[in-house]
Motif scaffolding. Structure first.
Motif, PDB file in Angstrom:
ATOM      1  N   ILE A  33       0.834  -1.202   0.000  1.00 21.82           N
ATOM      2  CA  ILE A  33       0.000   0.000   0.000  1.00 21.82           C
ATOM      3  C   ILE A  33       0.865   1.246   0.000  1.00 21.82           C
ATOM      4  N   ASP A  34       0.247   2.334  -0.414  1.00 16.53           N
ATOM      5  CA  ASP A  34       0.987   3.583  -0.511  1.00 16.53           C
ATOM      6  C   ASP A  34       1.363   4.105   0.863  1.00 16.53           C
ATOM      7  N   ASP A  35       2.480   4.745   0.886  1.00 18.33           N
ATOM      8  CA  ASP A  35       2.944   5.400   2.093  1.00 18.33           C
ATOM      9  C   ASP A  35       2.134   6.673   2.283  1.00 18.33           C
ATOM     10  N   GLU A  36       1.471   6.767   3.436  1.00 18.33           N
ATOM     11  CA  GLU A  36       0.666   7.971   3.682  1.00 18.33           C
ATOM     12  C   GLU A  36       1.305   8.869   4.729  1.00 18.33           C
ATOM     13  N   GLY A  37       1.950   8.263   5.717  1.00 19.20           N
ATOM     14  CA  GLY A  37       2.592   9.057   6.761  1.00 19.20           C
ATOM     15  C   GLY A  37       3.700   9.904   6.172  1.00 19.20           C
ATOM     16  N   GLY A  38       4.495   9.306   5.345  1.00 23.10           N
ATOM     17  CA  GLY A  38       5.469  10.044   4.556  1.00 23.10           C
ATOM     18  C   GLY A  38       6.816  10.251   5.212  1.00 23.10           C
ATOM     19  N   THR A  39       6.869  11.181   6.156  1.00 24.89           N
ATOM     20  CA  THR A  39       8.188  11.567   6.633  1.00 24.89           C
ATOM     21  C   THR A  39       8.286  11.480   8.153  1.00 24.89           C
ATOM     22  N   VAL A  40       9.511  11.436   8.624  1.00 27.35           N
ATOM     23  CA  VAL A  40       9.788  11.411  10.056  1.00 27.35           C
ATOM     24  C   VAL A  40      11.153  12.074  10.224  1.00 27.35           C
ATOM     25  N   ASP A  41      11.332  12.780  11.332  1.00 23.32           N
ATOM     26  CA  ASP A  41      12.602  13.482  11.531  1.00 23.32           C
ATOM     27  C   ASP A  41      13.623  12.524  12.150  1.00 23.32           C
ATOM     28  N   PRO A  42      14.676  12.177  11.416  1.00 22.21           N
ATOM     29  CA  PRO A  42      15.645  11.215  11.961  1.00 22.21           C
ATOM     30  C   PRO A  42      16.339  11.730  13.219  1.00 22.21           C
ATOM     31  N   ALA A  43      16.461  13.048  13.353  1.00 26.55           N
ATOM     32  CA  ALA A  43      17.178  13.625  14.489  1.00 26.55           C
ATOM     33  C   ALA A  43      16.439  13.375  15.802  1.00 26.55           C
TER      34      ALA A  43
END
Ligand code: CUA
Length: 155
Positions: A33-43
């Motif tokens: 399924i498609d990624d909906e959350g998308g991003t997260v801050d690695p820091a």
């Protein structure tokens, strides 16, 4: 006039490719399924409500969310202790990386994604029978790449 013909031909090819990919994924009983959350801050990954303490979370009678952090050279969860999921369950994986680009593959299935710092990759897997599956990093990520693996136990 030829430009339009080429454009139409290219479109047909693209639609064909997408069809092949979709059919291939569905054919093995695994749904991407498609990624909906998308991003997260690695820091600030360590303080993230899900990725800060990654693991399994029940979301319905037979459905689970699994948050996985890939880092040199482990999967959390999966490497130190196996990830345990019940048979007959639908599991949506949310995968990210803490340091460099890794891969995340459930061996023997077509469940396979890249784990990229800052991004969340998602896919859903149907686990029907009890058994064991390997987890594998399939992107070169450094000196320990070849030992970066884990285990999923379907109970
Ligand atoms: Cu992680 Cu290769």
């Amino acid at each position: 006039a030829y430009e339009k013909l080429w454009l139409a031909l290219a479109l047909v090819l693209i639609v064909g490719f997408i069809g092949t990919i979709t059919y291939g994924a569905a054919g093995a009983g695994i749904e991407m399924i498609d990624d909906e959350g998308g991003t997260v801050d690695p820091a600030t990954l360590d303080q993230h409500p899900k990725f800060g303490d990654p693991g399994i979370e029940r979301t319905g009678e037979n459905s689970y969310d699994v948050y996985v952090v890939a880092r040199q050279f482990v999967f959390e969860p999966g490497t130190t202790q196996p990830l345990r999921v019940p048979a007959d369950s639908t599991v949506t994986f949310h995968v990210t990386a803490a340091d460099v680009i890794h891969g995340f593959e459930v061996v023997g299935t077509n469940a396979n994604t890249m784990a990229i710092p800052g991004q969340v990759s998602e896919f859903t897997v149907q686990f029907e029978e009890p058994g064991e599956y390997g987890m594998l990093c399939n992107e070169y990520c450094g000196s320990g790449h070849h030992v970066m693996e884990g285990k999923i136990v379907v109970m």
